[in-house]
Design a protein around this motif. Structure first.
Motif, PDB file in Angstrom:
ATOM      1  N   VAL A 176     -14.977 -33.944 -26.964  1.00  0.00           N
ATOM      2  CA  VAL A 176     -15.583 -33.283 -25.995  1.00  0.00           C
ATOM      3  C   VAL A 176     -14.748 -33.702 -24.490  1.00  0.00           C
ATOM      4  N   GLN A 177     -14.654 -32.778 -23.692  1.00  0.00           N
ATOM      5  CA  GLN A 177     -13.782 -33.035 -22.351  1.00  0.00           C
ATOM      6  C   GLN A 177     -14.784 -33.018 -21.205  1.00  0.00           C
ATOM      7  N   ALA A 178     -14.416 -33.849 -20.245  1.00  0.00           N
ATOM      8  CA  ALA A 178     -14.910 -33.699 -18.970  1.00  0.00           C
ATOM      9  C   ALA A 178     -14.977 -32.584 -18.164  1.00  0.00           C
ATOM     10  N   GLY A 179     -16.111 -31.778 -17.904  1.00  0.00           N
ATOM     11  CA  GLY A 179     -15.982 -30.598 -17.043  1.00  0.00           C
ATOM     12  C   GLY A 179     -15.994 -29.477 -18.017  1.00  0.00           C
ATOM     13  N   GLN A 180     -16.119 -29.625 -19.440  1.00  0.00           N
ATOM     14  CA  GLN A 180     -16.395 -28.423 -20.126  1.00  0.00           C
ATOM     15  C   GLN A 180     -17.530 -27.531 -19.825  1.00  0.00           C
ATOM     16  N   SER A 181     -17.352 -26.171 -20.170  1.00  0.00           N
ATOM     17  CA  SER A 181     -18.463 -25.246 -19.647  1.00  0.00           C
ATOM     18  C   SER A 181     -19.592 -25.159 -20.697  1.00  0.00           C
ATOM     19  N   SER A 182     -19.201 -25.472 -22.092  1.00  0.00           N
ATOM     20  CA  SER A 182     -20.229 -25.407 -23.095  1.00  0.00           C
ATOM     21  C   SER A 182     -20.999 -26.834 -22.860  1.00  0.00           C
ATOM     22  N   ASN A 183     -22.507 -26.533 -23.402  1.00  0.00           N
ATOM     23  CA  ASN A 183     -23.396 -27.699 -23.333  1.00  0.00           C
ATOM     24  C   ASN A 183     -23.437 -28.350 -24.702  1.00  0.00           C
ATOM     25  N   LEU A 184     -23.620 -29.756 -24.683  1.00  0.00           N
ATOM     26  CA  LEU A 184     -24.051 -30.312 -25.808  1.00  0.00           C
ATOM     27  C   LEU A 184     -25.474 -30.355 -26.275  1.00  0.00           C
ATOM     28  N   ALA A 185     -26.264 -29.940 -25.402  1.00  0.00           N
ATOM     29  CA  ALA A 185     -27.771 -29.511 -25.888  1.00  0.00           C
ATOM     30  C   ALA A 185     -28.373 -29.073 -24.472  1.00  0.00           C
ATOM     31  N   ILE A 186     -29.704 -28.543 -24.380  1.00  0.00           N
ATOM     32  CA  ILE A 186     -30.202 -27.929 -23.625  1.00  0.00           C
ATOM     33  C   ILE A 186     -31.731 -28.666 -23.427  1.00  0.00           C
ATOM     34  N   ILE A 187     -32.187 -29.270 -22.572  1.00  0.00           N
ATOM     35  CA  ILE A 187     -33.380 -29.936 -22.480  1.00  0.00           C
ATOM     36  C   ILE A 187     -34.368 -29.107 -21.620  1.00  0.00           C
ATOM     37  N   THR A 188     -35.646 -28.678 -22.131  1.00  0.00           N
ATOM     38  CA  THR A 188     -36.681 -27.697 -21.175  1.00  0.00           C
ATOM     39  C   THR A 188     -37.806 -28.505 -21.124  1.00  0.00           C
ATOM     40  N   ARG A 189     -38.319 -28.676 -19.774  1.00  0.00           N
ATOM     41  CA  ARG A 189     -39.610 -29.102 -19.564  1.00  0.00           C
ATOM     42  C   ARG A 189     -40.492 -28.117 -19.713  1.00  0.00           C
ATOM     43  N   LEU A 190     -41.721 -28.244 -20.417  1.00  0.00           N
ATOM     44  CA  LEU A 190     -42.436 -27.150 -20.915  1.00  0.00           C
ATOM     45  C   LEU A 190     -43.688 -27.522 -20.172  1.00  0.00           C
ATOM     46  N   ASP A 191     -44.170 -28.478 -19.629  1.00  0.00           N
ATOM     47  CA  ASP A 191     -45.283 -28.911 -19.381  1.00  0.00           C
ATOM     48  C   ASP A 191     -45.285 -29.587 -17.899  1.00  0.00           C
TER      49      ASP A 191
END
Length: 411
Positions: free
Chosen positions: A196-211
Motif C-alpha cells: 500500500v502507498q500513502a495517499g493512494q486513492s483506493s480504499n482498504l475498506a469502508i466503515i458505515t455507521r448504520l445506527d
C-alpha cells in the motif's frame, strides 16, 4: 260537328297512373326521428367528512457516517485484524503494516534528540562559566556572545530533534491502521502481502455507521412552508424537542417499527424541480435499514374535519396540467369546474378549492358528455370505482412532473 273523342288504350292508362303514384311518393317528406335521450351519467354528491391527513414522500436511506479506510504510510500489509461484514469500534486496529523501517526511523530520531540534549548541556555550562569572567573582563565580549549563541543553537537543535521524534512516532503509529469511527465494515479490498502507498486513492475498506440512519426525501418547497405553518400552529403533533415525528414504509409495503423525526432541510431549492431535500433520522438498532433503500416517509398532519373527497377517476386535467371536474347543475346540465387538489385518501382526491358541499360530480360517463349537455343522473356506485390507491400519497409522488403539486395551489 261533334268533338273528337280521344281514346286511350288500357296499357297506356296503367303506365300513366303508376308514374303519378311514384311522383307523389317522392314529393312526400321522410318522417323525422325524435331527439336522442339525455346521456346517463353517474354522479357523486360531495359531502364533507373528517379525514386523517398524511403526507407521504418517497426517499432513500443514507448512512449517518461513512469512513473510507486508507493507509497513511507506505508498506506491506502484514495482518488483517477484523472479520468482514461485522461491527467494529472506533480505535480498533484493522490492519498491521510492516513497521520495521518506521521503528528504525523512530530510534534514529530519539538518538538525534539525545545528542542535541547533550550538546545543549555543554553549551549552557560554557555560558555559565563565561558570565563571571565577562564581568571581570577575563574574556572578551565577543567570546561571551559566541557562548550565548552556541547555547541558544543547542536549544534549537533539541526542538528540531523533538519534532523529528514526533514525526517518526506518528509514522510508526500509522502502521497500525485503526477504525476512525464505529460502524459496520464492508469487504476488504487488499489482502495480506499487498503493498500500500500513502495517499493512494483506493480504499482498504469502508466503515458505515448504520445506527442511526438518515432518510432523505424531496419535498415541494411550498409544502415545506405549509408544514412549518402547521407545526407552528400545533396542527401537526410534535415531539417534546419540537421535532416533527415521521413514520417509514419500506419498499415491500411493511411499516418500519421505529419512529423517526425530521432533523434538517437543505438551504437551497432546486430550481428545476421546485423541491428541497428534507432529512429525517431514524434509530436503527437492529441494522435493519441499509443505505440506498427506497422508502416512503409519512408525516402525520392531523385531521381535516370538513374534507371534500372526489374519486380520482372523476378528476381530469387540462393542457396545462390543472385539475378539473364535470358537475351537474340544478337543471341537469353539465358544467366544467376547475379545482385544486391536496393529497389522496385511498382512491379519492382531497379537494382544497373549487367544490362545495352538495355539488354533484360526474364520475361515470365523463367521455360522453360536454359542458352544456343535459344528462340523466344516477347515483355513483362505489363498486364501480377502481381499486384503492396507496393511502395518502402526495401528488408529487402520484403524478408526473409538470402536473400541479399537492400544495402548489393550481386551479
Amino acid at each position: 260537328m261533334k268533338s273528337p273523342v280521344r281514346s286511350f288504350s288500357t296499357p297506356a292508362l296503367c303506365a300513366s297512373v303508376a308514374s303519378l303514384l311514384v311522383l307523389t311518393a317522392c314529393n312526400k317528406k321522410a318522417p323525422q326521428q325524435g331527439a336522442p335521450p339525455p346521456q346517463q351519467v353517474e354522479v357523486l354528491t360531495v359531502k364533507p367528512r373528517p379525514v386523517q391527513i398524511r403526507t407521504v414522500l418517497p426517499g432513500r436511506t443514507e448512512a449517518y457516517e461513512i469512513a473510507m479506510v486508507r493507509p497513511q504510510v507506505s508498506g506491506v500489509i502484514q495482518k488483517r485484524l477484523f472479520v468482514q461484514g461485522t461491527d467494529v469500534q472506533a480505535g480498533q486496529q484493522l490492519y498491521q503494516i510492516d513497521p520495521s523501517i518506521y521503528q528504525a526511523a523512530y530510534d534514529s530520531a530519539n538518538g538525534q534528540l539525545a545528542q542535541a540534549q547533550a550538546n545543549a548541556v555543554t553549551a549552557r555550562a560554557k555560558l555559565e562559566r563565561y558570565g563571571p569572567l565577562k564581568a571581570a573582563h577575563a574574556v572578551s565580549k565577543q567570546e561571551y556572545d559566541d557562548a550565548l549563541a552556541a547555547s541558544r543553537s543547542a536549544d534549537a537543535q533539541i526542538l528540531i530533534a523533538k519534532g523529528q521524534v514526533e514525526n517518526a512516532a506518528t509514522n510508526l503509529r500509522y502502521t497500525h491502521v485503526n477504525a476512525p469511527i464505529s460502524g459496520r465494515i464492508g469487504r476488504t479490498i487488499l489482502t495480506v502481502g499487498a503493498l500500500v502507498q500513502a495517499g493512494q486513492s483506493s480504499n482498504l475498506a469502508i466503515i458505515t455507521r448504520l445506527d442511526p440512519i438518515y432518510v432523505d426525501v424531496n419535498l415541494p418547497a411550498i409544502s415545506l412552508l405549509r408544514l412549518r405553518r402547521e407545526a407552528a400552529s400545533g396542527q401537526i403533533h410534535t415531539n417534546p424537542d419540537n421535532s416533527v415525528p415521521v413514520s417509514l414504509e419500506l419498499e415491500d409495503g411493511s411499516t418500519y417499527d421505529q419512529a423517526g423525526k425530521m432533523q434538517f432541510s437543505e438551504v437551497n431549492v432546486d430550481e428545476a424541480t421546485a423541491t428541497i431535500v428534507v432529512r429525517a433520522v431514524f434509530p436503527n438498532p437492529q441494522k435493519y435499514l441499509l443505505p440506498g433503500m427506497y422508502v416512503h416517509a409519512t408525516l402525520d398532519e392531523g385531521t381535516n374535519p370538513q374534507a371534500l373527497l372526489v374519486p380520482q377517476q372523476a378528476v381530469t386535467r387540462n393542457s396545462h396540467g390543472d385539475p378539473q371536474v364535470m358537475v351537474v347543475g340544478e337543471d341537469d346540465k353539465i358544467a366544467q369546474r376547475a379545482i385544486t387538489t391536496g393529497s389522496t385518501h385511498d382512491s379519492d382526491w382531497i379537494v382544497n378549492s373549487g367544490l362545495k358541499a352538495g355539488d354533484r360530480v360526474v364520475v361515470i360517463g365523463l367521455q360522453k358528455v360536454h359542458p352544456g349537455d343535459k344528462v340523466t343522473v344516477t347515483p355513483f356506485r362505489e363498486a364501480a370505482a377502481p381499486d384503492a390507491q396507496p393511502a395518502n400519497v402526495q401528488p408529487t409522488d402520484a403524478q408526473p412532473a409538470g402536473a400541479s403539486s399537492s400544495d402548489a395551489g393550481k386551479n
